[in-house]
Design an enzyme around this catalytic site. Sequence first.
Site, mmCIF file in Angstrom:
data_model
loop_
_atom_site.group_PDB
_atom_site.id
_atom_site.type_symbol
_atom_site.label_atom_id
_atom_site.label_comp_id
_atom_site.label_asym_id
_atom_site.label_seq_id
_atom_site.Cartn_x
_atom_site.Cartn_y
_atom_site.Cartn_z
ATOM 1 N N LYS A 1 3.727 24.860 6.897
ATOM 2 C CA LYS A 1 4.188 26.196 7.293
ATOM 3 C C LYS A 1 3.599 27.251 6.368
ATOM 4 O O LYS A 1 3.888 27.262 5.172
ATOM 5 C CB LYS A 1 5.718 26.286 7.224
ATOM 6 C CG LYS A 1 6.218 27.585 7.877
ATOM 7 C CD LYS A 1 7.652 27.900 7.534
ATOM 8 C CE LYS A 1 7.790 28.813 6.347
ATOM 9 N NZ LYS A 1 7.208 30.161 6.510
ATOM 10 N N GLU B 1 5.187 24.921 -7.269
ATOM 11 C CA GLU B 1 4.371 25.906 -7.997
ATOM 12 C C GLU B 1 5.049 27.250 -7.794
ATOM 13 O O GLU B 1 5.002 27.802 -6.693
ATOM 14 C CB GLU B 1 2.946 25.937 -7.425
ATOM 15 C CG GLU B 1 2.201 24.627 -7.492
ATOM 16 C CD GLU B 1 1.864 24.208 -8.910
ATOM 17 O OE1 GLU B 1 1.839 25.073 -9.798
ATOM 18 O OE2 GLU B 1 1.629 23.009 -9.113
ATOM 19 N N CYS C 1 -0.089 34.930 -8.636
ATOM 20 C CA CYS C 1 0.871 34.346 -9.585
ATOM 21 C C CYS C 1 0.264 34.263 -10.984
ATOM 22 O O CYS C 1 0.992 34.135 -11.965
ATOM 23 C CB CYS C 1 1.299 32.977 -9.106
ATOM 24 S SG CYS C 1 -0.102 31.903 -8.768
ATOM 25 N N GLU D 1 9.703 38.861 -12.537
ATOM 26 C CA GLU D 1 8.410 38.870 -11.853
ATOM 27 C C GLU D 1 8.390 40.024 -10.841
ATOM 28 O O GLU D 1 9.207 40.068 -9.932
ATOM 29 C CB GLU D 1 8.196 37.544 -11.119
ATOM 30 C CG GLU D 1 6.821 37.456 -10.509
ATOM 31 C CD GLU D 1 6.601 36.191 -9.694
ATOM 32 O OE1 GLU D 1 7.503 35.794 -8.942
ATOM 33 O OE2 GLU D 1 5.503 35.622 -9.808
HETATM 34 P P1 NDP Z 1 8.849 32.713 -1.143
HETATM 35 O O1 NDP Z 1 9.481 31.737 -2.060
HETATM 36 O O2 NDP Z 1 9.699 33.750 -0.528
HETATM 37 O O3 NDP Z 1 8.169 31.949 0.086
HETATM 38 C C1 NDP Z 1 7.171 30.956 -0.062
HETATM 39 C C2 NDP Z 1 7.138 30.115 1.206
HETATM 40 O O4 NDP Z 1 8.372 29.411 1.326
HETATM 41 C C3 NDP Z 1 7.004 30.940 2.478
HETATM 42 O O5 NDP Z 1 6.269 30.223 3.430
HETATM 43 C C4 NDP Z 1 8.452 31.086 2.891
HETATM 44 O O6 NDP Z 1 8.573 31.401 4.237
HETATM 45 C C5 NDP Z 1 8.970 29.702 2.557
HETATM 46 N N1 NDP Z 1 10.407 29.596 2.416
HETATM 47 C C6 NDP Z 1 11.310 30.566 2.107
HETATM 48 N N2 NDP Z 1 12.571 30.047 2.124
HETATM 49 C C7 NDP Z 1 12.453 28.730 2.432
HETATM 50 C C8 NDP Z 1 13.385 27.656 2.615
HETATM 51 N N3 NDP Z 1 14.704 27.822 2.516
HETATM 52 N N4 NDP Z 1 12.911 26.434 2.913
HETATM 53 C C9 NDP Z 1 11.605 26.239 3.036
HETATM 54 N N5 NDP Z 1 10.669 27.205 2.921
HETATM 55 C C10 NDP Z 1 11.077 28.433 2.608
HETATM 56 O O7 NDP Z 1 7.612 33.317 -1.911
HETATM 57 P P2 NDP Z 1 6.654 34.471 -1.412
HETATM 58 O O8 NDP Z 1 6.049 34.107 -0.087
HETATM 59 O O9 NDP Z 1 7.360 35.770 -1.561
HETATM 60 O O10 NDP Z 1 5.460 34.358 -2.474
HETATM 61 C C11 NDP Z 1 5.469 34.996 -3.685
HETATM 62 C C12 NDP Z 1 5.879 34.027 -4.781
HETATM 63 O O11 NDP Z 1 4.992 32.923 -4.825
HETATM 64 C C13 NDP Z 1 5.826 34.669 -6.159
HETATM 65 O O12 NDP Z 1 6.974 34.321 -6.874
HETATM 66 C C14 NDP Z 1 4.610 34.010 -6.788
HETATM 67 O O13 NDP Z 1 4.650 33.949 -8.175
HETATM 68 C C15 NDP Z 1 4.654 32.655 -6.183
HETATM 69 N N6 NDP Z 1 3.342 32.023 -6.285
HETATM 70 C C16 NDP Z 1 3.179 30.983 -7.149
HETATM 71 C C17 NDP Z 1 1.939 30.400 -7.320
HETATM 72 C C18 NDP Z 1 1.748 29.224 -8.213
HETATM 73 O O14 NDP Z 1 0.745 28.552 -8.064
HETATM 74 N N7 NDP Z 1 2.641 28.949 -9.145
HETATM 75 C C19 NDP Z 1 0.760 30.913 -6.605
HETATM 76 C C20 NDP Z 1 1.056 32.006 -5.714
HETATM 77 C C21 NDP Z 1 2.307 32.542 -5.568
HETATM 78 P P3 NDP Z 1 8.698 32.944 4.691
HETATM 79 O O15 NDP Z 1 7.581 33.707 4.093
HETATM 80 O O16 NDP Z 1 8.591 32.816 6.145
HETATM 81 O O17 NDP Z 1 10.047 33.380 4.191
#
Ligand code: NDP
Length: 481
Positions: free
Chosen positions: A174, A249, A283, A384
Amino acid sequence: MKKILNYINGEFKAPLLDQWLDNYNPSTGKIYSLIPNSSTKDVQLAYEAAKQAFQSWSNTPLQERSEILSRISSLIIENIDTLANAEAIDNGKPLTLATRVDIPRSSSNFQFFSHAITQFASEAHESIGLDAINFTLRQSIGVVGCISPWNLPLYLFTWKIAPALAAGNTVVAKPSEITPMTAYLLGDICTKAGLPKGVLNIVHGLGNTTGQAIIEHPDIKAISFTGGTATGAHIAKTAAPMFKKLSLELGGKNPNLIFADCDYDKMLSTTVRSSFANQGQICLCGSRIFVERTIYDKFKIDFIQRTKSLKIGPPLDSTTEIGALVSKSHIEKVKSYIDLAQQEGGTVLCGGEYVTIKDHEDGYYLQPTVIEVTDINCKLTQEEIFGPVVTIMPFDNDEEALALANNVRYGLSSTIWTNNLNRSMFLAKHIQAGIVWINTWMMRDLRTAFGGVKDSGVGREGGQEALRFFTEPKNVCIHYK
Ligand code: NDP
């Protein structure tokens, strides 16, 4: 209006309940496509297709698997213009960045793991004195779940899918519902590359419904997730009773330590990039800048001048350096942090305001922002923000720099600028982060372990680490006497 579809069992399908979500173009603030609001039923359909495909895919000769992944890699490059354009429109990032980094890197992910799987060795131990030999079988897990965020949409999506497939698993994936477009286009590429039906299934929808259905599915035994720390904690809690394998991550609040003895010009250019690339929505961005006091005033002047000169504009304009932020709610969140500055004793040195771009008046544009802070425990320095906002502060010696760097709940990456080898080694050893860059930033080698400590996650991706995550080791012991 264009409708994005799920990719299940090698076919594009509308969501079973026929429910749709709006997809916004961040540069205009207008809806430009609809995406499936997939339900548990769609995830179940994807799971069944993946389950059906597993037996055959996991037994496909390595060379054949490798060739298919390699073809996906080539097709990504053949379609670079379409994909980069789609990524820029969907995410708001400059087209030049998508063309130079995101899409080539997505291709490299497949290319790298297509080779890495053919070199993936497992251990053998001769148990001397026992007349036995132990070796490890590394077996595919089954159906795995890959969930990725919106900031580097195709880049992070493929970073998970490529090793999962290389290791012989089948996938239910997803992408973020905010940036679904390039994942949608990947489906067609996979079909053209000859990926068998059901091996990769892409289900679009919201995190707390579609994503939740993946993490709750009792027979999806491993989840690779990149996203926010709070979501990661929720996933860990949900998955724990089912004993799923997890790679998380998560967020970062990365320190950038700048010493007076560094190569100043290189540091300055790189620090502008590490602060504001992709509108600061990476990130790995260095959002907390600490500068040795003897060069602090000079750095402040130069950094502000360079930041002010960055060209903010529509993503498709080839001169744009800072595009649009990803969504309305996100830009409002980032702005609310800037608005905290005064209350937290900080000073906005430059930026801080929304920007109106001609013919894109409803787009999500924000000036790159530098805030001087005095309180190392305020929200601006601890939480963050994930946007084009950095804090700066001086320090006096190595110990203080180290203490400032580690004074945060996160531990993803860190950057150190110095030409003193002893100092850089002392800091690299003691800094609490999964990645340390010395005199560079975001220089990646796909063989290295990638991931964070503390609240930045659990587990590592990249190279052998990713292949280890996506396989189950089985110890076999032969007694040969
Ligand atoms: P989110 O945690 O909101 O979402 C990440 C993914 O998880 C999306 O596809 C989201 O769907 C999905 N998701 C949300 N809730 C659930 C759930 N209950 N069960 C399963 N999947 C779920 O993060 P963001 O998309 O806002 O991304 C930004 C974040 O990602 C920042 O904190 C950043 O630091 C981190 N990040 C970390 C990296 C790393 O390598 N450590 C690299 C890049 C980013 P939907 O969008 O549809 O809500």
